[in-house]
Write an enzyme that holds these catalytic residues in place. Sequence first.
Site, PDB file in Angstrom:
ATOM      1  N   ARG A 110      54.329  42.075  46.931  1.00 30.99           N
ATOM      2  CA  ARG A 110      54.455  42.329  45.486  1.00 30.99           C
ATOM      3  C   ARG A 110      55.428  43.479  45.199  1.00 30.99           C
ATOM      4  O   ARG A 110      56.090  43.501  44.168  1.00 30.99           O
ATOM      5  CB  ARG A 110      53.090  42.598  44.851  1.00 30.99           C
ATOM      6  CG  ARG A 110      52.365  43.800  45.412  1.00 30.99           C
ATOM      7  CD  ARG A 110      51.098  44.074  44.611  1.00 30.99           C
ATOM      8  NE  ARG A 110      50.193  44.985  45.281  1.00 30.99           N
ATOM      9  CZ  ARG A 110      49.346  45.769  44.642  1.00 30.99           C
ATOM     10  NH1 ARG A 110      49.289  45.771  43.331  1.00 30.99           N
ATOM     11  NH2 ARG A 110      48.539  46.565  45.305  1.00 30.99           N
TER      12      ARG A 110
ATOM     13  N   SER B  63      49.840  45.813  38.597  1.00 32.21           N
ATOM     14  CA  SER B  63      49.447  45.077  39.796  1.00 32.21           C
ATOM     15  C   SER B  63      50.579  44.225  40.358  1.00 32.21           C
ATOM     16  O   SER B  63      50.742  44.128  41.564  1.00 32.21           O
ATOM     17  CB  SER B  63      48.251  44.176  39.492  1.00 32.21           C
ATOM     18  OG  SER B  63      47.214  44.919  38.906  1.00 32.21           O
TER      19      SER B  63
ATOM     20  N   GLU C 275      48.316  34.758  28.777  1.00 35.19           N
ATOM     21  CA  GLU C 275      49.244  34.117  29.716  1.00 35.19           C
ATOM     22  C   GLU C 275      49.905  32.884  29.120  1.00 35.19           C
ATOM     23  O   GLU C 275      51.080  32.599  29.384  1.00 35.19           O
ATOM     24  CB  GLU C 275      48.507  33.736  31.004  1.00 35.19           C
ATOM     25  CG  GLU C 275      47.914  34.912  31.780  1.00 35.19           C
ATOM     26  CD  GLU C 275      46.585  35.439  31.214  1.00 35.19           C
ATOM     27  OE1 GLU C 275      46.017  34.789  30.302  1.00 35.19           O
ATOM     28  OE2 GLU C 275      46.119  36.496  31.676  1.00 35.19           O
TER      29      GLU C 275
ATOM     30  N   PHE D 122      46.006  33.576  37.264  1.00 32.06           N
ATOM     31  CA  PHE D 122      46.090  33.537  35.799  1.00 32.06           C
ATOM     32  C   PHE D 122      47.368  32.856  35.309  1.00 32.06           C
ATOM     33  O   PHE D 122      47.452  32.501  34.140  1.00 32.06           O
ATOM     34  CB  PHE D 122      45.910  34.938  35.208  1.00 32.06           C
ATOM     35  CG  PHE D 122      44.628  35.591  35.654  1.00 32.06           C
ATOM     36  CD1 PHE D 122      43.432  34.883  35.599  1.00 32.06           C
ATOM     37  CD2 PHE D 122      44.612  36.886  36.153  1.00 32.06           C
ATOM     38  CE1 PHE D 122      42.242  35.459  36.042  1.00 32.06           C
ATOM     39  CE2 PHE D 122      43.427  37.465  36.594  1.00 32.06           C
ATOM     40  CZ  PHE D 122      42.245  36.759  36.538  1.00 32.06           C
TER      41      PHE D 122
ATOM     42  N   HIS E 147      48.827  38.660  43.990  1.00 33.90           N
ATOM     43  CA  HIS E 147      47.423  38.599  44.426  1.00 33.90           C
ATOM     44  C   HIS E 147      47.004  37.169  44.751  1.00 33.90           C
ATOM     45  O   HIS E 147      45.879  36.766  44.483  1.00 33.90           O
ATOM     46  CB  HIS E 147      46.487  39.177  43.350  1.00 33.90           C
ATOM     47  CG  HIS E 147      46.663  40.650  43.120  1.00 33.90           C
ATOM     48  ND1 HIS E 147      47.861  41.231  42.817  1.00 33.90           N
ATOM     49  CD2 HIS E 147      45.772  41.664  43.159  1.00 33.90           C
ATOM     50  CE1 HIS E 147      47.713  42.537  42.661  1.00 33.90           C
ATOM     51  NE2 HIS E 147      46.451  42.835  42.868  1.00 33.90           N
TER      52      HIS E 147
ATOM     53  N   ASP F  71      37.704  41.056  45.100  1.00 36.02           N
ATOM     54  CA  ASP F  71      37.504  40.600  43.719  1.00 36.02           C
ATOM     55  C   ASP F  71      36.676  39.322  43.684  1.00 36.02           C
ATOM     56  O   ASP F  71      36.016  39.029  42.700  1.00 36.02           O
ATOM     57  CB  ASP F  71      38.855  40.329  43.034  1.00 36.02           C
ATOM     58  CG  ASP F  71      39.438  41.588  42.420  1.00 36.02           C
ATOM     59  OD1 ASP F  71      38.696  42.581  42.268  1.00 36.02           O
ATOM     60  OD2 ASP F  71      40.637  41.591  42.100  1.00 36.02           O
TER      61      ASP F  71
ATOM     62  N   ARG G  37      48.870  40.909  47.428  1.00 41.71           N
ATOM     63  CA  ARG G  37      48.480  42.254  47.050  1.00 41.71           C
ATOM     64  C   ARG G  37      48.545  43.220  48.230  1.00 41.71           C
ATOM     65  O   ARG G  37      49.015  44.337  48.118  1.00 41.71           O
ATOM     66  CB  ARG G  37      47.051  42.227  46.525  1.00 41.71           C
ATOM     67  CG  ARG G  37      46.464  43.596  46.297  1.00 41.71           C
ATOM     68  CD  ARG G  37      44.961  43.502  45.996  1.00 41.71           C
ATOM     69  NE  ARG G  37      44.443  44.800  45.600  1.00 41.71           N
ATOM     70  CZ  ARG G  37      44.032  45.721  46.460  1.00 41.71           C
ATOM     71  NH1 ARG G  37      44.098  45.502  47.754  1.00 41.71           N
ATOM     72  NH2 ARG G  37      43.574  46.875  46.022  1.00 41.71           N
TER      73      ARG G  37
HETATM   74  C1  LIG Z   1      42.783  35.574  32.192  1.00 45.00           C
HETATM   75  C2  LIG Z   1      42.830  36.928  32.806  1.00 45.00           C
HETATM   76  N1  LIG Z   1      43.972  37.644  32.763  1.00 45.00           N
HETATM   77  C3  LIG Z   1      44.039  38.863  33.344  1.00 45.00           C
HETATM   78  C4  LIG Z   1      42.954  39.386  33.995  1.00 45.00           C
HETATM   79  C5  LIG Z   1      43.043  40.728  34.715  1.00 45.00           C
HETATM   80  N2  LIG Z   1      42.226  41.748  34.054  1.00 45.00           N
HETATM   81  C6  LIG Z   1      41.013  42.097  34.521  1.00 45.00           C
HETATM   82  S1  LIG Z   1      40.250  43.214  33.560  1.00 45.00           S
HETATM   83  C7  LIG Z   1      41.562  43.292  32.485  1.00 45.00           C
HETATM   84  C8  LIG Z   1      41.505  44.162  31.278  1.00 45.00           C
HETATM   85  C9  LIG Z   1      40.311  43.848  30.439  1.00 45.00           C
HETATM   86  O1  LIG Z   1      40.212  44.674  29.337  1.00 45.00           O
HETATM   87  P1  LIG Z   1      38.943  44.597  28.396  1.00 45.00           P
HETATM   88  O2  LIG Z   1      38.649  43.187  28.041  1.00 45.00           O
HETATM   89  O3  LIG Z   1      39.167  45.523  27.275  1.00 45.00           O
HETATM   90  O4  LIG Z   1      37.755  45.063  29.348  1.00 45.00           O
HETATM   91  P2  LIG Z   1      37.136  46.523  29.567  1.00 45.00           P
HETATM   92  O5  LIG Z   1      38.053  47.527  28.952  1.00 45.00           O
HETATM   93  O6  LIG Z   1      35.830  46.510  28.891  1.00 45.00           O
HETATM   94  O7  LIG Z   1      37.000  46.705  31.037  1.00 45.00           O
HETATM   95  C10 LIG Z   1      42.580  42.427  32.917  1.00 45.00           C
HETATM   96  C11 LIG Z   1      43.865  42.234  32.244  1.00 45.00           C
HETATM   97  C12 LIG Z   1      41.780  38.608  34.017  1.00 45.00           C
HETATM   98  N3  LIG Z   1      40.665  39.027  34.656  1.00 45.00           N
HETATM   99  N4  LIG Z   1      41.732  37.401  33.417  1.00 45.00           N
END
Ligand SMILES: Cc1ncc(C[n+]2csc(CCOP(=O)(O)OP(=O)(O)O)c2C)c(N)n1
Lengths: 287, 312
Positions: free
Chosen positions: B8, B34, B55, B80, B105, B113, B163
């Site tokens: 990456r 990431s 996405e 994703f 990843h 994960d 990753r």
């Molecule tokens: C479809 C998708 N895209 C990207 C991710 C990667 N990802 C994991 S957590 C996150 C941020 C989430 O933010 P939020 O919904 O505000 O959760 P919190 O702040 O409560 O942890 C991302 C982008 C994912 N899990 N699923």
Amino acid sequence: MFVMDLSQLKKLDVSDLVVELEEISRKCRIDILKMVYRAQAGHPGGSLSEIDLLVALYCTQLRFRVDDPEWSDRDRFILSKGHASPGLYSILSKVGFIKEKDLLSYRELGGICQGHVDMKFTPGVDFSAGSLGMGLSFGLGCALAARLDNSTRNCYVMLGDGEIQEGSVWEAIMASRHHEVGNLKVILDCNRIQNDDFVNTQMRLFDIPKKWSSFGWEVKEIDGHNMNEILDGLNWLKNNNNLPSVLIANTVKGKGISFMENNPKFHGAAPNEEQYKSALIELGVDN
Amino acid sequence: MTELAASRDGYGKALLSMATDEKVIVLEADLGKSTKSCWFREKYPNRTISCGIGEQNMMLVAAGLASSGYRPFASTFAIFTERAFEQVRNGIARPNLPVHICGSHGGTHTGTDGSSAQSIEDIAIYRSLPNMIVMHPCDDNSTEQLTIQLLKQDSPSYTRTARNKTPRIYEINDSRLEIGKGVILREGGDIAIIACGVMVSKSIEAAELLNSIGYDVAVVDMHTIKPIDTDLLDKLSSRYKALITVEDHNIIGGLGGSVAEYLSQKSNTILRRIGVKDRFGESGQAEEMLKLLNISTNDIVDTVVEVISEVK
Ligand SMILES: Cc1ncc(C[n+]2csc(CCOP(=O)(O)OP(=O)(O)O)c2C)c(N)n1
């Protein structure tokens, strides 16, 4: 092992209940910290922001049987922001779905506590999440199933504020209003931070309550760390049975551990040893 | 000592070195830290488009940019990108717009994960789209070089990166690296292993172990899965009685599938596919996952020994 007697909790008057719940939250925060530290991976920020809400929900609202996790008439709880799994595992261990020692299996090979919540691995988990933006549609399905079954069970879904940037969430919001599912109840953990940075730098959401109510939902905002407001909010959610409703909880990401609070770095990073020790002290653990 | 590096990082570096081309635009979906597009964002915020956690939107915004003469590079986790599969199919591949997608990843190697993040089907699904180039390079240097070569392509592409750090295989600017051309990293008389991504270094490791017990094994880095290097496959199938493919991907539809489809038309060479046997992963460290799914170095060694004894 400490498993709460929920029937005792329910007998308390509100001020005593609040004290009890706050103490349970503190213990859960310690669990969250330990899980993420031990795994040296995971998502502390969103677990700490959601935990007060989860504690109140499990201890005062949800209908379930820990000795029969698959009981068909249980309320469903869907943690759509499935990365914030340490928070859910912690409360599941407090109410007795899983054992305290199961928390040690977080992110371990063969463990029942997977990195992201998974219904195939953990008793009490109703949805396999990890990909954001999926839980509300799934929850709508569960709510419609309850209606078809003539059941009074409810379906609760927790979403993250970053998560609602996914377009499919809004498809589900529209569809839930269309189908008038009063048994579908959303809690939004609005901590203003997502993965890379603050929500406002990534994709602004502007007026969330206004957006949501323009889709025809019942909307209420609360402080997601004030136990009195949480209890009121959850009662409001429960009693809204005609239309889908959302409780928008304003929270602090990383709440309870000062260096994690409002810090995007601790969305998905574990503390080092020094940070871990100081966090334990902040949470009232004297080693 | 072999140096360790994550592929990456090669993607992140490639974006930086392509920045001199004003048409290069970077798109992110809240995973820039990431996938390493964050390095480009830091220096060129005006040419970085944040799509939030969206996405599907990102892929079609990229398509619109490409149709207007820009060269968009959009990245998120491998898994994703799949969220937007139909957008990619109908909005990018069908009109043949040069949008370059990077899924980081990828594979089970991504680890703790758990299965929701471990894409084991990305290569298969993108490979099934007309017009798409599909790559899975094995280290940072080859990822960087091959990503830069994408700029000269008029078709869309999907590149999987990883990753975790793995042994670096290539020097900077290795003249052997070209999209669509596999690289023979190690010659050998008995059998050839064809690998991609993180499994290339595992295959080399296996070949070295096998060498110490008397087997002479060639290793090929098939970084481009589509178009697959048929000249090289012809050469290998005429030279060896058996070939083995190795990938951190479902054995259905990926590198193994691609090689099998080609060989089945013209050669009698025996093919054995090492990969994830049509199951989902779970949480675990990268090495634990490879063992659990029978795609570790030892599994490669065992398979080679077995196959060689069969074809003797
Ligand atoms: C479809 C998708 N895209 C990207 C991710 C990667 N990802 C994991 S957590 C996150 C941020 C989430 O933010 P939020 O919904 O505000 O959760 P919190 O702040 O409560 O942890 C991302 C982008 C994912 N899990 N699923």
